[in-house]
Design a protein around this motif. Structure first.
Motif, PDB file in Angstrom:
ATOM      1  N   THR A 178      21.273 -10.868 -27.291  1.00 25.26           N
ATOM      2  CA  THR A 178      21.726 -12.063 -28.000  1.00 25.26           C
ATOM      3  C   THR A 178      22.254 -11.689 -29.382  1.00 25.26           C
ATOM      4  N   GLY A 197      22.221 -20.341 -25.129  1.00 25.75           N
ATOM      5  CA  GLY A 197      21.829 -20.097 -26.510  1.00 25.75           C
ATOM      6  C   GLY A 197      21.402 -21.366 -27.195  1.00 25.75           C
ATOM      7  N   ARG A 221      23.416 -15.822 -25.797  1.00 27.67           N
ATOM      8  CA  ARG A 221      23.242 -14.745 -24.833  1.00 27.67           C
ATOM      9  C   ARG A 221      24.605 -14.146 -24.520  1.00 27.67           C
TER      10      ARG A 221
END
Length: 265
Positions: A197, A223, A238
């Protein structure tokens, strides 16, 4: 372009002096302090032992001290943390109440030092008679447009790894300096490429979603939204779920990867 200047009241200074100031900070922070020269500015952080971000900071080489530029609402906590690490080190750690200024959009005025993260952010200055012609909100809008996260806002203490906040891409970690607090985890993530991430800017229509609002790729969580303003925000996303149609609160989302973020990062 015309240079703009804003006073950053969200930031505050700490002065670290004494014969052990450099080795004391060097063993704690992600940045090389031993080679910091007078007038030079570097970006770094103090991490927790497991390697999560506690304090983002700038280090400025003063004539007789190292000056730390930190989030104002976290200064007291950092003073306490440094006092805990001090032990027998011959250092004095104290608040420095000079104001902090940011300049951007044109040539840097005298007294400003280039922001070490990316040239697009302009520079910073500490103290002096500086005439501001912009607000801190203007500066934050510029920072967001450049795509640089504000760790003090976007990364709750002890929740985020520095690489997730792009410290490795913004000159915030010296991987050659040796040990620092949290170094093992940070170096392992970089060495193994285990970066799942990152914080990236997003654009959308309408007001900013609440902090923590889910970014979805179809039905999959991609996310979460962090800080922002109408039409734009930072998000922790991500990297394996960026392809496809992203949404937040049912609204389409566009990821605007900055030029300083490599495609494979």
């Amino acid at each position: 372009m015309t240079t703009r200047i804003a006073r950053l009241d969200s930031r505050a200074l700490i002065r670290v002096s004494g014969p052990d100031a450099r080795p004391f900070l060097h063993t704690l922070l992600t940045q090389d302090v031993e080679t910091l020269t007078e007038g030079q500015l570097r970006f770094g952080a103090l991490l927790s032992p497991p390697g999560r971000l506690l304090f983002d900071l700038f280090l400025w080489g003063g004539p007789d001290a190292i000056v730390l530029d930190v989030a104002a609402d976290r200064r007291d906590a950092l003073l306490q943390r440094l006092a805990m690490y001090k032990l027998r080190a011959r250092v004095t750690v104290e608040p420095d109440d000079r104001p902090i200024f940011a300049a951007w959009g044109g040539d840097l005025p005298d007294g400003f030092v280039a922001d070490p993260r990316t040239p697009a952010l302009g520079g910073r200055a500490y103290g002096g008679a500086v005439a501001a012609d912009a607000t801190e909100a203007d500066w934050q809008a510029h920072r967001l447009a450049v795509g640089v996260p504000d760790p003090a806002t976007d990364a709750p203490a002890d929740k985020t790894y520095p690489i997730e906040a792009n410290f490795d891409l913004l000159n915030g970690i010296d991987f050659q300096k040796g040990c620092f607090v949290g170094q093992e985890t940070t170096s392992r993530m970089k060495r193994r490429g285990a970066i799942k991430t990152r914080m990236l800017p997003i654009a959308f229509d309408g007001p900013t979603p609440v902090f923590g609002a889910e970014v979805l790729n179809g039905d999959l969580r991609a996310g979460e939204v962090l800080s922002g303003r109408d039409g734009a925000a930072m998000a922790l996303l991500r990297l394996d779920r960026l392809d496809g149609a992203l949404t937040v609160d049912g609204r389409p989302v566009e990821v605007r990867r900055p030029a300083w973020v490599p495609p494979a990062a």
